[in-house]
Design a protein around this motif. Structure first.
Motif, mmCIF file in Angstrom:
data_model
loop_
_atom_site.group_PDB
_atom_site.id
_atom_site.type_symbol
_atom_site.label_atom_id
_atom_site.label_comp_id
_atom_site.label_asym_id
_atom_site.label_seq_id
_atom_site.Cartn_x
_atom_site.Cartn_y
_atom_site.Cartn_z
ATOM 1 N N UNK A 151 80.169 -31.194 -23.485
ATOM 2 C CA UNK A 151 80.888 -32.136 -24.358
ATOM 3 C C UNK A 151 82.164 -32.660 -23.714
ATOM 4 N N UNK A 152 82.723 -31.905 -22.775
ATOM 5 C CA UNK A 152 83.958 -32.337 -22.122
ATOM 6 C C UNK A 152 83.713 -33.406 -21.058
ATOM 7 N N UNK A 153 82.452 -33.585 -20.688
ATOM 8 C CA UNK A 153 82.125 -34.566 -19.651
ATOM 9 C C UNK A 153 81.464 -35.780 -20.311
ATOM 10 N N UNK A 154 82.100 -36.936 -20.258
ATOM 11 C CA UNK A 154 81.596 -38.099 -20.998
ATOM 12 C C UNK A 154 80.313 -38.677 -20.409
ATOM 13 N N UNK A 155 79.183 -38.261 -20.971
ATOM 14 C CA UNK A 155 77.895 -38.812 -20.570
ATOM 15 C C UNK A 155 77.508 -39.949 -21.503
#
Length: 672
Positions: A215-219
């Protein structure tokens, strides 16, 4: 001759299977798409001529790679087949001719951008997302539903609409260029290995075990193909289905186009071959599909690909230039990174002067010599990389480049740990870039967030001898006379800086731990260590094995922090920071008891759970009077076991006859 052919087939098979494994399972690209496809075509040609030598596991028969063992394996209801591809416009025209020969001239194509990401299949039941599965080997893949739920562009629940009760929709998960550059820089700052391109970063992210980390990595995700029972009764063609899924709330690329003939297709390809550099995400080609579903059925499939679709892949822009020199950068963790300095050359719309060489292995693999003429591409269209040297243009008598044995900054002999590709300078307390980098890291926004201090100020203070380690920041208030008169440093600036330094003393323990800059210790790891051990003294007295027992902490991380905290000079620095007033223990919050049903009982939590995180289960147990233990022993009353619990813990619990209960059994104990 026959033996030579057999040997060549075996060699290509082995190479391509390894490339497939690296790409699909490990999310690492060891070869460009173009070079991979050329090798695959060569193997296909040889196997066609000499089928007796074809390996049963030939990559020509496989869609993707092997299945990782980290996730539940799920069989696809509709296989996720790969597309035939070409880099050649004549082959595209030949494809058009084959289509016309089968279905006549009355048809249309749909052209879509070919996103450079990770293929995904989403299953919806009554408008609700119930399952997300990766491509895997085309027939089965990894279920990554919890991770996919964190992608904001993927709806969990569709709004009301005329969609089937059950359907699958296929798409591509990707990462925007700006997010890739920012997150890669954060990994570099933390001393972690960086990714070569956004595709690898997206793929590596979706395979993480911890969905909170995902969730911390904007995919992002574009959806582009619908599957459902009796789909032909809902829509006559692909274009209609795409328009419909947009209305259902799915993220569909706005650049998809309906084309009436092959010339329209070629015009679309020519436009995006240039304009792709203006997009915020990466594409590596164009996908062309026959639009009508009935005509798709008439065209059918080969063993691995639909006959009604093909992908045209752009060649990565490649230029020649001169390798002028190689410089070596020392990071705050001591990692020494080689950088190629190039004669400036225009590539993909920008002037390229430098390219990363990653490590000594890469220099050796490329067999680089001084003054070489080299071929340069942009990896993932972002980071320039040297593909190979043009040996024919190599200067006579050119000397092979050898990796330095000593640090370019402090001349300390470099070390290379077993199993790692990177060389390190071990002189962390006497090497300028490491000292300055660690202090710059400490004051950063995600660490101590010290207002009034910046990287340039740290450089200046170090050069003037005002600071040489982190603890010196907290002694600056005693040296204000040395600060007055510095360029761009008036009294107000000094006051703001000292106020920022003073305020940092209130930062919680996990921020301080992260700020120390211990190798492999990022923000999340620091938080988990702080929550588990509660204070720095407990971490320092723990063994590496005890540290490794903390959920999601691997051996390399455990070894790194154990080594760091057992160095006298580091402990002396920590003591100075303690004396300055920094927080080296978490603030224990008073537990508000919701009940006493678990009073006198001890618990250990292991594995992954459906309804609660481990932290939530811990809080629940403690709020009902239970006590948490950090390891399995005779003192343990209950082991709360979730999915994917380590086999060693299970074996030890069974040996000690510790009762093993599930999440639901724990909740039942509380309710009773």
């Amino acid at each position: 001759m026959s033996a030579d052919i057999q040997s060549k087939i075996e060699q290509l098979t082995q190479e391509l299977n390894e490339y497939n494994y690296q790409y699909y399972v490990l999310a690492q690209s060891l070869i460009s798409d173009y070079d991979f496809d050329q090798k695959l075509k060569e193997l296909e040609s040889l196997e066609a001529q000499f089928p007796q030598y074809r390996d049963p596991n030939s990559p020509t028969l496989k869609v993707g790679g092997d299945i990782t063992q980290k996730f539940k394996t799920v069989k696809h209801k509709w296989p996720m087949m790969s597309l035939g591809n070409t880099y050649n416009e004549q082959e595209l025209k030949d494809f058009d001719s084959r289509v016309r020969k089968t279905i006549g001239d009355d048809f249309q194509y749909v052209c879509e951008l070919k996103f450079d990401g990770l293929s995904i299949s989403l299953t919806y039941e009554h408008g609700k997302l119930v399952k997300a599965v990766t491509r895997g080997d085309g027939t089965q893949g990894d279920e990554v539903t919890n991770n996919v739920r964190t992608i904001r562009s993927i709806p969990h629940q569709l709004k009301k609409g005329n969609y089937p009760d059950s359907f699958e929709i296929r798409g591509e998960i990707f990462m925007h260029k700006s997010a890739f550059l920012r997150l890669n820089q954060e990994r570099e700052d933390n001393g972690d290995q960086t990714y070569a391109n956004p595709r690898n970063f997206a793929s590596g992210t979706i395979k993480l075990q911890d969905s909170a980390e995902v969730a911390k990595r904007p995919l992002d995700c574009f959806l582009y193909f619908l599957y459902a029972d009796n789909r032909n009764k809902l829509f006559e063609n692909h274009w209609e289905s795409i328009e419909a899924v947009k209305s259902w709330g799915f993220h569909v690329c706005e650049h998809t186009k309906l084309c009436n003939n092959i010339q329209d297709v070629l015009d679309f390809i020519h436009y995006w071959d240039t304009e792709r550099h203006q997009l915020s995400y990466e594409i590596d080609g164009i996908v062309i599909k026959v639009n009508d579903y009935a005509q798709q059925e008439d065209l059918g499939f080969t063993a691995k690909s639909p006959r009604w679709a093909i992908s045209y892949k752009f060649k990565a822009e490649r230029v020649e230039t001169i390798l002028e020199s190689i410089s070596y950068q020392v990071g705050r963790t001591g990692a020494v990174t080689p950088v190629a300095n190039l004669q400036p050359v225009l590539l993909a719309g920008t002037t390229v002067k430098r390219a990363s060489l990653h490590n000594a292995n890469e220099i050796a693999r490329l067999d680089l010599h001084e003054g070489d003429t080299v071929f340069v591409e942009k990896g993932g269209e972002i980071i320039p990389k040297i593909i190979s040297a043009n040996i024919e243009k190599r200067p006579e008598g050119a000397v092979a480049i050898s990796y330095p044995t000593h640090c370019p900054e402090c001349n300390t002999e470099l070390v290379r740990q077993e199993g790692e590709a990177v060389h390190y300078c071990p002189n962390e307390d006497g090497c300028r870039p490491q000292i300055v980098g660690k202090i710059q890291h400490f004051i950063g926004r995600k660490m101590m967030d010290i207002q009034g201090l910046g990287d340039e100020t740290i450089e200046t203070f170090f050069r003037l001898g005002l600071i040489s380690k982190i603890s010196d920041l907290y002694a600056l208030k005693d040296h204000q006379d040395n600060l007055v008169g510095l360029e761009r440093f008036g009294q107000k600036s000094i006051d703001n800086m000292l106020a920022g330094i003073e305020a940092s003393k209130q930062k919680p323990f996990e921020k301080v731990l992260f700020g120390l800059g211990i190798r492999h210790i990022g923000e999340t790891v620091a938080k988990k260590l702080a929550q588990h051990f509660k204070n720095i003294d407990a971490i320092a007295t723990a063994t590496a094995l005890e540290i490794e027992a903390v959920p999601d902490i691997g051996f390399r991380i455990a070894e790194s922090i154990h080594f760091y905290l057992n160095q006298d000079e580091h402990w002396a620095e920590i003591q100075k920071l303690k004396d300055a007033g920094l927080q080296f223990a978490i603030e224990e919050k008073e537990v508000v008891f919701a009940g006493d049903g678990l009073a006198g009982k001890t618990f250990l939590i292991s594995g992954v759970f459906v309804d609660y995180s481990r932290e939530e289960l811990t809080a629940l147990i403690e709020s009902h009077g239970g006590k948490m233990l950090s390891s399995i022993s005779a003192k343990l009353n209950f082991l709360v076991a979730g999915d994917k619990m380590g086999p060693s813990k299970l074996a030890k619990a069974e040996k000690l006859q510790v009762p093993i209960i599930s999440e639901s059994e724990l909740l039942a104990m509380i309710n009773n």
